[in-house]
Enzyme design. Sequence first.
Site, mmCIF file in Angstrom:
data_model
loop_
_atom_site.group_PDB
_atom_site.id
_atom_site.type_symbol
_atom_site.label_atom_id
_atom_site.label_comp_id
_atom_site.label_asym_id
_atom_site.label_seq_id
_atom_site.Cartn_x
_atom_site.Cartn_y
_atom_site.Cartn_z
ATOM 1 N N MET A 30 1.067 0.636 -6.962
ATOM 2 C CA MET A 30 2.256 0.859 -7.622
ATOM 3 C C MET A 30 3.206 1.492 -6.369
ATOM 4 O O MET A 30 4.305 2.336 -6.596
ATOM 5 C CB MET A 30 2.332 1.832 -8.595
ATOM 6 C CG MET A 30 1.418 1.332 -9.654
ATOM 7 S SD MET A 30 1.800 1.719 -11.396
ATOM 8 C CE MET A 30 1.499 3.469 -11.136
ATOM 9 N N GLY A 31 3.035 1.151 -4.994
ATOM 10 C CA GLY A 31 3.835 1.636 -3.845
ATOM 11 C C GLY A 31 3.567 3.215 -3.820
ATOM 12 O O GLY A 31 2.440 3.733 -4.114
ATOM 13 N N ALA A 32 4.646 4.019 -3.104
ATOM 14 C CA ALA A 32 4.556 5.469 -2.775
ATOM 15 C C ALA A 32 3.049 5.298 -1.966
ATOM 16 O O ALA A 32 2.314 6.189 -2.362
ATOM 17 C CB ALA A 32 4.367 6.425 -4.079
ATOM 18 N N LEU A 33 3.120 4.534 -1.044
ATOM 19 C CA LEU A 33 1.633 4.249 -0.294
ATOM 20 C C LEU A 33 1.490 5.530 0.686
ATOM 21 O O LEU A 33 2.439 6.319 1.155
ATOM 22 C CB LEU A 33 1.812 3.195 0.422
ATOM 23 C CG LEU A 33 1.604 1.715 -0.548
ATOM 24 C CD1 LEU A 33 1.950 0.574 0.324
ATOM 25 C CD2 LEU A 33 0.824 1.771 -1.724
ATOM 26 N N HIS A 37 -4.369 4.758 0.780
ATOM 27 C CA HIS A 37 -4.286 3.241 0.242
ATOM 28 C C HIS A 37 -4.575 2.327 1.317
ATOM 29 O O HIS A 37 -5.028 1.357 1.164
ATOM 30 C CB HIS A 37 -2.770 2.929 -0.025
ATOM 31 C CG HIS A 37 -2.392 3.656 -1.436
ATOM 32 N ND1 HIS A 37 -1.537 4.508 -1.504
ATOM 33 C CD2 HIS A 37 -2.542 3.173 -2.542
ATOM 34 C CE1 HIS A 37 -1.197 4.885 -2.519
ATOM 35 N NE2 HIS A 37 -1.767 4.260 -3.452
ATOM 36 N N GLN A 61 1.833 0.470 -18.244
ATOM 37 C CA GLN A 61 0.700 1.744 -18.361
ATOM 38 C C GLN A 61 1.062 3.128 -18.030
ATOM 39 O O GLN A 61 0.455 3.910 -18.051
ATOM 40 C CB GLN A 61 0.000 1.320 -16.946
ATOM 41 C CG GLN A 61 0.654 1.845 -15.621
ATOM 42 C CD GLN A 61 -0.349 1.296 -14.237
ATOM 43 O OE1 GLN A 61 -0.410 -0.010 -14.028
ATOM 44 N NE2 GLN A 61 -1.077 2.103 -13.837
ATOM 45 N N GLY A 149 -9.666 1.356 -5.792
ATOM 46 C CA GLY A 149 -10.262 2.434 -5.282
ATOM 47 C C GLY A 149 -11.174 2.902 -6.113
ATOM 48 O O GLY A 149 -11.050 2.767 -7.503
ATOM 49 N N GLN A 155 -10.773 2.979 -14.039
ATOM 50 C CA GLN A 155 -9.751 2.042 -14.081
ATOM 51 C C GLN A 155 -10.405 0.602 -13.320
ATOM 52 O O GLN A 155 -10.406 -0.384 -13.931
ATOM 53 C CB GLN A 155 -8.663 2.165 -12.936
ATOM 54 C CG GLN A 155 -7.545 1.243 -12.466
ATOM 55 C CD GLN A 155 -6.427 1.633 -11.534
ATOM 56 O OE1 GLN A 155 -5.539 2.191 -12.582
ATOM 57 N NE2 GLN A 155 -6.557 2.020 -10.491
ATOM 58 N N SER A 187 -5.125 12.043 -2.210
ATOM 59 C CA SER A 187 -4.454 11.550 -3.729
ATOM 60 C C SER A 187 -2.963 12.131 -2.961
ATOM 61 O O SER A 187 -2.780 12.974 -2.267
ATOM 62 C CB SER A 187 -4.853 12.503 -4.570
ATOM 63 O OG SER A 187 -3.694 12.390 -5.447
HETATM 64 O O1 PAF Z 1 -4.116 2.399 -9.582
HETATM 65 C C1 PAF Z 1 -2.744 2.118 -9.621
HETATM 66 O O2 PAF Z 1 -1.999 2.107 -8.488
HETATM 67 C C2 PAF Z 1 -2.403 1.041 -10.609
HETATM 68 O O3 PAF Z 1 -2.821 1.403 -11.742
HETATM 69 C C3 PAF Z 1 -2.613 -0.424 -10.504
HETATM 70 C C4 PAF Z 1 -4.030 -0.737 -10.252
HETATM 71 C C5 PAF Z 1 -1.842 -1.068 -9.122
HETATM 72 C C6 PAF Z 1 -2.040 -1.124 -11.595
HETATM 73 O O4 PAF Z 1 -0.667 -1.107 -11.851
#
Ligand code: PAF
Length: 291
Positions: A30-33, A37, A61, A149, A155, A187
């Site tokens: 979802m970016g903000a890497l 990541h 989500q 991850g 998840q 995180s």
């Molecule tokens: O873990 C995340 O960043 C999100 O839940 C994912 C797996 C990219 C799905 O939007």
Amino acid sequence: MKTITTVADLQTEISKLKAKGKTVGLAPTMGALHQGHMVLMQSSSDENDITVCSVFVNPTQFNEKKDLDKYPRTLVADEKLLKKNGVDIVFAPTTEEVYPKKLKTELNLDYQGLDKEMEGEFRPGHFEGVAQVVKRLLDIVTPDALYMGQKDFQQFTLVHFMMNHFDLPTRMRVIPIVREESGLAMSSRNVRLTPENKANAVEISKVLKYVKRNKYKKSCKELQDYAMARLAKMPEFRPEYFTIADANTLRSISNCKDSNYVVACTAVWAGEVRLIDNMVLRKPRGLKIFV
Ligand code: PAF
């Protein structure tokens, strides 16, 4: 590295690459890497010819509209980081591309309780949204391997269940938790911790290690009670759960000998910041999903 924003353009590109026999890895984000990541990207680029990283803040989500609106969007900085870490294609679609009005994307799967345990209690509907977006991304990209991850244990477990349910040909690859030197799981939330809470958050991984060392010496209840009490002792800490579970079903077990795949998962508020962490206590030989 290319950034592609439409499904049609991405599929054209992927078809060309596949026609040349290239293998494709997908790392959904979802970016903000951050650096954590990048281990996903590096593993994918080690194992595949082409790495696609999706950057999409998935509205389905989020339980709260306000969290969705507040979620950081930092595509330019993300692209810089991805370029340095072996990514070939950034897929940054709009919501309309991912969820076109005429396409039914809800899965309505029975997750057999995987969505209700642990995090599920605190985030109703969240995992349906995650499975929905990952299924859609898998349908669009059709990768050989999917990189997720271990930090979000529930998840990846639920996504793996969904992939098996649909008998998808993609392999699941799980990247072990990246920890700071102190043991604290990396995180994006760690930067929001006060220095004292950050120093005390080290206790989470220490407790997990203690539980792992003592897994056959005590019952799961004893271990869980001990862990909750030890975490609650830290100033400003409020543990939400500490669960020892069968890692396939995510249901609590009473003794670590009861399953050959066991995980301990926890969520703890450290001041204003909610941290999650986990540790695999037992793993069956031949389990191939972990990188
Ligand atoms: O873990 C995340 O960043 C999100 O839940 C994912 C797996 C990219 C799905 O939007």
